[in-house]
Each structure stands twice: as structure tokens, then as C-alpha cells.
Design a protein around this motif. Structure first.
Motif, PDB file in Angstrom:
ATOM      1  N   HIS A 143       0.837  -1.202   0.000  1.00 47.39           N
ATOM      2  CA  HIS A 143       0.000   0.000   0.000  1.00 47.39           C
ATOM      3  C   HIS A 143       0.877   1.258   0.000  1.00 47.39           C
ATOM      4  O   HIS A 143       1.840   1.347   0.751  1.00 47.39           O
ATOM      5  N   ALA A 167      -4.316   3.641  -3.419  1.00 53.02           N
ATOM      6  CA  ALA A 167      -5.708   3.216  -3.245  1.00 53.02           C
ATOM      7  C   ALA A 167      -6.505   3.437  -4.526  1.00 53.02           C
ATOM      8  O   ALA A 167      -7.430   2.688  -4.835  1.00 53.02           O
ATOM      9  N   GLU A 186      -9.902   1.890  -6.680  1.00 54.35           N
ATOM     10  CA  GLU A 186     -11.147   2.672  -6.739  1.00 54.35           C
ATOM     11  C   GLU A 186     -11.568   3.004  -8.172  1.00 54.35           C
ATOM     12  O   GLU A 186     -12.754   2.895  -8.520  1.00 54.35           O
ATOM     13  N   SER A 246     -10.864  -3.304  -0.706  1.00 55.65           N
ATOM     14  CA  SER A 246      -9.886  -2.964   0.340  1.00 55.65           C
ATOM     15  C   SER A 246      -9.724  -1.473   0.600  1.00 55.65           C
ATOM     16  O   SER A 246      -8.908  -1.092   1.443  1.00 55.65           O
ATOM     17  N   THR A 247     -10.440  -0.628  -0.119  1.00 55.06           N
ATOM     18  CA  THR A 247     -10.195   0.811   0.054  1.00 55.06           C
ATOM     19  C   THR A 247     -11.482   1.577   0.374  1.00 55.06           C
ATOM     20  O   THR A 247     -12.585   1.178  -0.020  1.00 55.06           O
ATOM     21  N   ARG A 295      -3.850  -2.501   3.749  1.00 55.71           N
ATOM     22  CA  ARG A 295      -4.009  -1.041   3.663  1.00 55.71           C
ATOM     23  C   ARG A 295      -3.771  -0.376   5.017  1.00 55.71           C
ATOM     24  O   ARG A 295      -3.631  -1.047   6.037  1.00 55.71           O
ATOM     25  N   HIS A 330      -8.480   2.861   5.785  1.00 56.35           N
ATOM     26  CA  HIS A 330      -9.137   1.989   4.804  1.00 56.35           C
ATOM     27  C   HIS A 330      -9.716   0.742   5.485  1.00 56.35           C
ATOM     28  O   HIS A 330     -10.810   0.295   5.156  1.00 56.35           O
TER      29      HIS A 330
END
Ligand SMILES: [Zn+2]
Length: 448
Positions: A194, A209, A213, A236-237, A302, A306
Motif C-alpha cells: 500500500h 488506493a 477505486e 480494500s479501500t 491497507r 481503509h
């Protein structure tokens, strides 16, 4: 004809809505008797005094890498099935990033045949594209007819929006979801963890991130336009979670899964600074510039903000599935510098113990956790069993929600010993897994 009586056990069954103490008699592979409150008298049965323990339907994993065919040094269907039973999982969805990929009728049929008789229901996921190359759609109708339950190029994203749009259009006639590994390769390229304060400190190139996204937002737009059935893998975000929450509120047919490691571990684990509740972390600090390649996973562990956002979505029902993303590797895949190490965590056997931390912290109801491991995933892929009811084929897991145990990577039944939890203490242990007439027992149960 064997009989087992689970006496005084807390029965949690999302299928029937039961959460009560009672007795359950398993008779020759079926649930013979179920008495809430107890009172079953079965002198000819093996009696297990299960007070304080939980009996639930077997867990369902929508995201498992079994590595066979092609990478049997990492895992086989047989060793993966053994690991599943040890972790309480009775249904596995096998990811198609094998060699060859599961992109043909024969490959889907072969996995199903190899899985017969192992005591775990193993259902293959077909590849979205031929060879998972992202160039040409695989024959979805033929794969569905052969028994595929979903489609995914997991491990690799489908970078072409046009191709993903076509895959989502096909998901309407097949009725099967498209599981998307959301990663924009132009953003993640070269990254190993990350992107944030820890990556800067360690000098390891980061994965922002936004790499997740932007792809989640693209795929949601495509699902909204086509009406196709989208399932987002290992979200994960915080940004991706926001996009998911908004899309579901608009009625877009999109679901998502979260993994145990993205709910409990942060990027600090990469630096060896990770600790679970109640553990001293001072003695785990391995020093500046050191790193632990067993923490390398995609998407990466993360930062705390997050992790909290994903947990909030699990709590409020935006995310209804926990999946392991069990990704076993051989020791040589991890015994190298961080950038060269393979992505993946061996997760089937530590999932429950790790997730129970959320319950012990008071952040998740045990009842909700069981749903996230059983009926949630089951209904998402149309794999729901009958639950705990009289006459049903036994498909059960018995676990002690409080029992502490120390994770020993080498002792995992999976061929993949790659776990960042090695040496850590988890609280919550699978004791028995029952599928029909087949029973897995943890060592502790044999001694009882
Ligand atoms: Zn993936």
C-alpha cells in the motif's frame, strides 16, 4: 452407522434464523434430530458436550486458489480441501488462474472430477477471457454448462472496458456473476505494498488506493449500464467502499467480498510492526528497513483508515460476504526481497480465528459473522445449503469461539505455509467439520 450428538451447543443457523442453545443429533450423515433447549436422549451416539461452543452451517468461500492444475508445488485440490475442512469451510469456489486456466469445458469438468470424494464441495469459477489474457472472451455458455458458478480473471484485471462490458452482458443469459479483480495496472505497476507512510519509510514502491477505486467505479458504471451481475473481489479501500455503497443504494446489481486480512491487518504488518489485540508488539518490531514477505498480498494490506471503512461496510450490510482469497505459495516464492515475492496469503485455516477478533472486540456480532461466512456468500453465488434442519444432509462446523491457539505456519494442512500470522495467538478455533458421513476433527477434539 455412526451417530454424533452435539449436546448443549449454541446453534447459529442463518438459513433458519435460529440462534439458540440446543441438541443436534447427526445420524448417518444427516441431521436426525434438532431440539432447541436440549433434551435429546441418544445413548448409542457419541456424545459431545458442546456447551460454550457454536454449531453453524459449514462455511462457504467464494474465493480460493487451489493451484491445480499447473502449480501443484503450491497446493493441490486435495491439500486445499484438507485445509478447508480444518478451517470450517465445506464449499469452495476454485479460482481459474491455473495452468492452463479454467477457460474450457474440459478444464472445468476436470476440476470437478478431481474434487469428488474429498468431502468438500468444490465448484470451479471459469475464466472471463481465454487464457486470462484479457483479449478474447472465454466461451461462457459452455463453461456454465460444464458447471462454472461464476467468471473471473482474478489475479489479473480485465483492463479493456469493452471486454468487461461484454462479459457483463453475457452474465444476464448465464445468470452467473462476474467477479472482478479491480486493479488499474497503470496505477499499480511496480508497486508491492500500500502506498503511504509505511511504504515511504521502507522504501518499497507503493500501490495507491486509486488503483482499486477507479476500476471499481468503471465496473459499477458498466454493470449499471448493462444490468449485468457484478461481484467485486477483495475490496480494500475507502473510496471503493463508498462507490459500492452508492451503487447499491441506486439498485445496481453489485455485490462485494472482504477478506479476513483486509479487515484485521494493516500495512504496518509489512514492516513487522503488526500485533493483534492483547499481544505485546514491542518484541515484534524487527527494525527499520526490515519487512515480512508473508504480508505481500494483492490488493495490499491497507492503512488503518481503509481497514475501518471496509469494516464499516461489513457491519452495515454493504458487504455481505467474507471470502478468504486463500493464495498458497511455495517457500521459494516468498524467500526473497519484497519486490520479487509472490502476492498471496494462505488463509483458509486462520480465517475464523482472525475474524473472531472482531467479535471479541465488540465490533461484530457473532451471529452476523456466521452469516458473512455462510448464507451471505451462499446466496451471492446461488450455493446456499439447507442449513441446520431435521432431514438435511449434515454440513456443519463446530467451533469454540474463545479457545486460544498459536498459529504455526508449518503445521497448516495447506501446502502454502505463507501466513503473516505465524507465531501469533488467535482466539477462536474450529473443532469439527462435518460433511455428510465425513468428519474432520482438530487435534484437541481427539484428546477430549
Ligand atoms: Zn484478486
Amino acid at each position: 452407522m455412526s451417530k454424533t450428538l452435539f449436546a448443549g451447543v449454541r446453534i447459529i443457523c442463518p438459513h433458519t434464523g435460529v440462534d439458540e442453545v440446543g441438541d443436534v443429533l447427526v445420524d448417518d450423515g444427516r441431521i436426525g434430530l434438532l431440539r432447541l433447549g436440549g433434551g435429546v436422549d441418544a445413548p448409542d451416539a457419541e456424545r459431545i458436550d458442546a456447551s460454550g461452543m457454536v454449531l453453524s452451517p459449514g462455511f462457504v468461500d467464494l474465493h480460493t486458489h487451489l493451484r491445480e492444475p499447473g502449480e501443484e508445488q503450491k497446493e493441490t485440490i486435495e491439500t486445499g480441501a484438507a485445509a478447508a475442512l480444518a478451517g470450517g469451510f465445506t464449499t469452495l469456489c476454485a479460482m481459474p488462474n491455473t495452468y492452463p486456466a479454467l477457460d474450457s469445458r474440459i478444464s472445468i469438468e476436470t476440476v470437478r472430477e478431481r474434487a469428488e470424494g474429498l468431502g468438500v464441495r468444490i465448484v470451479p469459477i471459469g475464466a472471463i477471457t481465454v487464457g486470462r489474457m484479457g483479449e478474447q472472451l472465454a466461451p461462457h455458455h459452455a463453461l456454465a454448462a460444464a458447471g462454472a458458478v461464476a467468471f473471473s480473471d482474478d489475479g489479473s484485471p480485465v483492463s479493456s472496458a469493452g471486454l468487461m462490458r461484454r462479459a457483463l452482458q453475457y452474465s444476464e443469459p448465464t445468470g452467473l456473476p462476474i467477479t472482478s479483480h479491480c486493479e488499474d495496472l497503470s496505477l499499480s505497476a511496480g508497486g508491492s505494498m500500500h502506498e503511504g507512510a509505511v511504504s515511504a519509510r521502507l522504501g518499497i514502491p507503493g500501490i495507491p488506493a486509486s488503483a482499486e477505486e477507479v476500476m471499481v467505479r468503471r465496473d459499477i458504471a458498466l454493470a449499471e449500464e448493462t444490468g449485468g451481475r457484478l461481484h467485486i473481489a477483495h475490496i480494500s479501500t475507502a473510496g471503493a467502499v463508498s462507490a459500492l455503497r452508492e451503487a447499491r443504494a441506486r439498485g445496481v446489481p453489485v455485490t462485494a467480498e472482504a477478506t479476513p486480512h483486509h479487515l484485521l491487518l494493516t500495512d504496518e504488518w509489512v514492516a513487522g510492526w503488526g500485533a493483534l489485540d492483547g499481544e505485546p508488539n514491542a518484541d515484534r518490531i524487527v527494525g527499520d528497513g526490515a519487512y515480512d514477505t508473508s504480508t505481500k498480498v494483492n490488493p495490499p494490506l491497507r492503512s488503518g483508515d481503509h481497514v475501518r471503512a471496509v469494516l464499516d461496510a461489513v457491519r452495515d450490510g454493504t458487504i455481505d460476504v467474507i471470502a478468504t482469497d486463500h493464495a498458497p505459495h511455495a517457500p521459494t516464492d516468498k524467500a526473497c526481497e519484497y519486490g520479487c515475492a509472490a502476492f498471496g496469503i494462505s488463509g483458509l485455516e486462520t480465517a475464523l480465528g482472525l475474524l473472531m477478533l472482531l467479535v471479541h472486540r465488540g465490533e461484530l456480532d457473532l451471529n452476523r459473522l456466521v452469516h458473512l461466512l455462510t448464507a451471505g456468500p451462499g446466496s451471492t453465488f446461488g450455493l446456499s445449503g439447507q442449513g441446520i434442519r431435521e432431514g438435511a444432509v449434515a454440513d456443519l462446523v463446530l467451533f469454540d469461539p474463545d479457545q486460544p491457539w498459536v498459529v504455526d505456519g508449518e503445521a497448516l494442512l495447506s501446502r502454502g505455509k505463507n501466513t503473516p500470522l505465524h507465531g501469533h495467538t488467535l482466539r477462536g478455533k474450529v473443532l469439527m467439520t462435518v460433511v455428510g458421513t465425513r468428519t474432520y476433527r482438530a487435534n484437541q477434539m481427539e484428546e477430549r
